[in-house]
Structure formats: C-alpha cells, structure tokens
Design a protein around this motif. Structure first.
Motif, short mmCIF file in Angstrom:
data_model
loop_
_atom_site.label_atom_id
_atom_site.label_comp_id
_atom_site.label_asym_id
_atom_site.label_seq_id
_atom_site.Cartn_x
_atom_site.Cartn_y
_atom_site.Cartn_z
N LEU A 208 0.68 -0.96 0.08
CA LEU A 208 -0.05 0.09 -0.07
C LEU A 208 0.88 1.20 -0.03
CD1 LEU A 208 -2.81 -0.98 2.58
CD2 LEU A 208 -2.92 -1.17 -0.03
N GLY A 209 0.61 2.19 -0.85
CA GLY A 209 1.34 3.40 -1.06
C GLY A 209 0.90 4.36 -0.15
N VAL A 210 1.86 5.41 -0.02
CA VAL A 210 1.37 6.76 0.69
C VAL A 210 1.04 7.85 -0.22
CG1 VAL A 210 2.26 8.39 2.18
CG2 VAL A 210 2.99 6.12 2.53
N TYR A 211 -0.10 8.39 0.11
CA TYR A 211 -0.60 9.35 -1.05
C TYR A 211 0.03 10.90 -0.52
CZ TYR A 211 -4.26 12.56 -2.92
OH TYR A 211 -4.71 13.61 -3.70
N GLU A 212 0.34 11.40 -1.86
CA GLU A 212 1.15 12.66 -1.97
C GLU A 212 0.01 13.73 -2.17
OE1 GLU A 212 4.08 12.36 -4.73
OE2 GLU A 212 5.52 10.79 -3.44
N GLU A 213 -0.43 14.41 -1.33
CA GLU A 213 -1.40 15.56 -1.54
C GLU A 213 -0.78 16.42 -2.51
OE1 GLU A 213 -2.37 17.43 1.88
OE2 GLU A 213 -3.24 15.59 3.10
N ALA A 214 0.34 16.83 -2.58
CA ALA A 214 0.71 17.96 -3.84
C ALA A 214 0.49 17.24 -4.96
CB ALA A 214 2.01 18.39 -3.25
N SER A 215 0.90 16.26 -5.35
CA SER A 215 0.87 15.50 -6.67
C SER A 215 -0.31 14.65 -7.09
CB SER A 215 2.30 14.91 -6.90
OG SER A 215 2.53 13.85 -5.98
N GLY A 216 -0.93 14.03 -6.09
CA GLY A 216 -1.95 13.28 -6.18
C GLY A 216 -1.24 11.71 -6.29
N ALA A 217 -0.15 11.66 -6.07
CA ALA A 217 0.71 10.27 -6.48
C ALA A 217 0.51 9.29 -5.37
CB ALA A 217 1.98 10.50 -7.10
N ARG A 218 0.76 8.05 -5.65
CA ARG A 218 1.05 7.10 -4.53
C ARG A 218 2.39 6.80 -4.53
NH1 ARG A 218 -4.32 8.80 -5.63
NH2 ARG A 218 -5.70 7.83 -4.12
N ARG A 219 2.89 6.76 -3.48
CA ARG A 219 4.31 6.45 -3.27
C ARG A 219 4.58 5.12 -2.63
NH1 ARG A 219 8.95 9.41 -3.96
NH2 ARG A 219 10.77 8.71 -2.78
N PHE A 220 5.49 4.34 -3.48
CA PHE A 220 5.54 3.04 -2.73
C PHE A 220 7.16 2.80 -2.54
CE2 PHE A 220 1.65 2.72 -5.05
CZ PHE A 220 0.87 1.81 -4.40
N GLU A 221 7.42 2.55 -1.39
CA GLU A 221 9.02 2.51 -0.99
C GLU A 221 9.33 0.90 -1.05
OE1 GLU A 221 11.12 5.00 -0.29
OE2 GLU A 221 9.79 6.64 -0.47
N ARG A 222 10.54 0.66 -1.30
CA ARG A 222 11.14 -0.56 -1.17
C ARG A 222 10.48 -1.60 -1.55
NH1 ARG A 222 14.89 -1.27 2.03
NH2 ARG A 222 14.57 -3.65 2.49
N VAL A 223 9.98 -1.43 -3.12
CA VAL A 223 9.48 -2.52 -4.01
C VAL A 223 10.54 -3.19 -4.56
CG1 VAL A 223 7.80 -2.71 -5.94
CG2 VAL A 223 7.73 -0.92 -4.32
N ILE A 224 10.25 -4.69 -4.65
CA ILE A 224 11.23 -5.60 -5.42
C ILE A 224 11.55 -5.09 -6.82
CG2 ILE A 224 11.74 -8.04 -5.91
CD1 ILE A 224 10.16 -8.93 -3.40
N ALA A 225 12.93 -4.93 -6.97
CA ALA A 225 13.07 -4.69 -8.37
C ALA A 225 12.41 -5.85 -9.64
CB ALA A 225 14.41 -4.37 -8.61
N GLY A 226 12.08 -5.25 -10.44
CA GLY A 226 11.84 -6.11 -11.73
C GLY A 226 10.18 -5.96 -11.90
N PRO A 227 9.67 -6.79 -12.66
CA PRO A 227 8.18 -6.68 -13.17
C PRO A 227 7.04 -6.50 -11.79
CG PRO A 227 9.27 -8.22 -14.24
CD PRO A 227 10.15 -7.85 -13.22
#
Length: 269
Positions: free
Chosen positions: A116-135
């Motif tokens: 689950l990502g963190v909502y960025e109010e300024a951009s409206g994006a969801r940010r996901f940290e430490r996602v396993i690299a790859g597809p």
C-alpha cells in the motif's frame, strides 16, 4: 633277453614318471591363471585377492538408496534489490486525479504480498517504498473510475513514475431487505445494460462491520449491503436474488459520472 633288458628298464622308468605327473594336483594352465586374475583382481593385480567394495557396490547392496535431492528455496524477499515506484492516476483530461478514495495496489511478480502506497497531496501520486526490483502488477480501482490493472518495471535503487490513464464512472450503493424488514444472508447481484446484456463492474460487500476485496465480474454472490462501482455512465438494470429462497427483485437505474446512486431492493424471505 639280457640284450634287451636295459631298453626295457628305460621304458619302464619313463612310464612311471609319466604316471606320477598325471596323478599330481592340477594347478591350471597359465591361461586359466590370467582368467582367474581378470575375474578376481586384487589391489596389485595378484591372483585370487578380492578388491575393496566400490561406492556403487555399497549403493547396490543397500538397495540402491539415492541421496535426497535438494529442494529449491525461493530467495528471501528481504535480501532482494529494491526501488521506489510512484503511481499517478490520470483522468481523461490528462491531469492527475486528486482522489484520495482511489485504491492502488502494487504486487511484485511471483509475490503474494501487495504493498500500500502513501498518498502525496501535492501531486496526487501514490508512493511505494522498497518495492522488489523487476516486473510488478499495478491495480487501480475506485468508485468513480473504470478500474485497470497494468504492469510496470521497478529498477534497482531508482525512483520510477508510472502514469495510469483512467475513465470516469459512477457507482451504486445497494441495500437488500426482505418484506419482514430483515436482511437475507447472501444475494446474487447481476448487472445488465440497457439492451439486457450482462455488464462488467466491480462488486464489493461494504458495511461498517465488514469489507471484502473488490472483484471485477458481471455477477457475484455477496452480502446484502455493498457497492457496485466502476460502472460506465448510462442506463442499466440491477437484479438481486435471495440465495436461500430464490426470490428476486430488480430495478432500472441511471448511472452518472462521479455519483453513487443509493438503491434499495426488497425480496421475500
């Protein structure tokens, strides 16, 4: 007679020697020795000395037991390379949808755990940290958008931004009761377009006490309260059937963009 006596003694001696040789134990011919050595060689090739048992002989005597095969173990996700993924939901006007009600899930390929990502109010994006690299699979749903599932590639130690373009939609909040003012345990929900063809939507049981995972379908069995969302604007018919009694009710509805239509249907007990 005396003249031939020495000759007779010589012949007698020769015969006696031949008889003694013929009656002695037979040690075999040199060819026999070579054959015996070939069949039973010792450590230095000496005749008659048995060799030490080999690993194959031991395995055969033990019933040909094999060493257990190694079982493949998946890599530890905590030790895999990771990156950052930002997901931006874009509307038909190519602008970010500033909708905090959107549900964005990111699932690395081969993994069952979603992030689950963190909502960025300024951009409206969801940010996901430490996602396993790859597809990774990215699913975006919401009451007033047509949900989509897309794929992206997360790079190691890199921040990647993914734009997901969505169509706007509407929703229906349904509530099914019986004539006795109670609620059935389970109902079958079906959605049809204006021409009577089954229509796709996202179905979810949603109450103050329970919330199921949304599923995309044309019909689904759920509890008596919930939401059918991600419906394109237009005219539809919704039908509900009580699973226990098979009694049903339906209603014609009009779905509008950005709105949730309340709908109460009544079935017999």
């Amino acid at each position: 007679m005396r003249k031939h006596l020495p000759l007779l003694l010589i012949l007698l001696a020769v015969g006696l020697g031949y008889w003694l040789l013929a009656s002695s134990p037979d040690d075999g011919t040199p060819e026999d020795w070579e054959s015996d050595v070939a069949e039973n060689p010792g450590e230095d090739g000496a005749m008659g000395e048995p060799s030490a048992p080999t690993e194959l002989d031991v395995s055969e005597r033990a019933g040909k037991r094999k060493k257990p095969e190694r079982v493949w173990q998946p890599p530890d996700p905590r030790k895999l390379p990771k990156g950052v993924l930002r997901v931006v939901a874009m509307g038909p006007d190519l602008k970010p949808l500033m909708d905090q009600g959107l549900n964005v899930l990111v699932t690395p390929r081969g993994q069952r755990v979603t992030k689950l990502g963190v909502y960025e109010e300024a951009s409206g994006a969801r940010r996901f940290e430490r996602v396993i690299a790859g597809p990774v699979g990215v699913r975006v749903t919401g009451d007033h958008v047509i949900g989509r599932t897309v794929e992206a590639v997360v790079k190691r130690d890199t921040e990647t931004t993914l734009e997901v373009h969505l169509e706007k939609a509407g929703a229906v909040k349904y509530d099914v009761t019986t004539y006795a003012k109670t609620r059935p345990k389970k109902v079958l929900l079906e959605l049809f377009d204006f021409d009577g063809r089954p229509a796709d939507a996202w179905f979810q049981e949603r109450t103050s006490r329970a919330m199921t995972q949304p599923r995309k379908s044309k019909s689904l069995t759920l509890g008596p309260e919930g939401v059918v969302f991600g419906i394109r604007p237009g005219r539809y018919r919704m039908k509900v059937t009580n699973i226990e009694s098979e009694e049903w009710d339906d209603a014609e509805i009009t779905v509008e963009v950005g709105k949730t239509l309340p709908l109460t249907l009544t079935v017999r007990r």
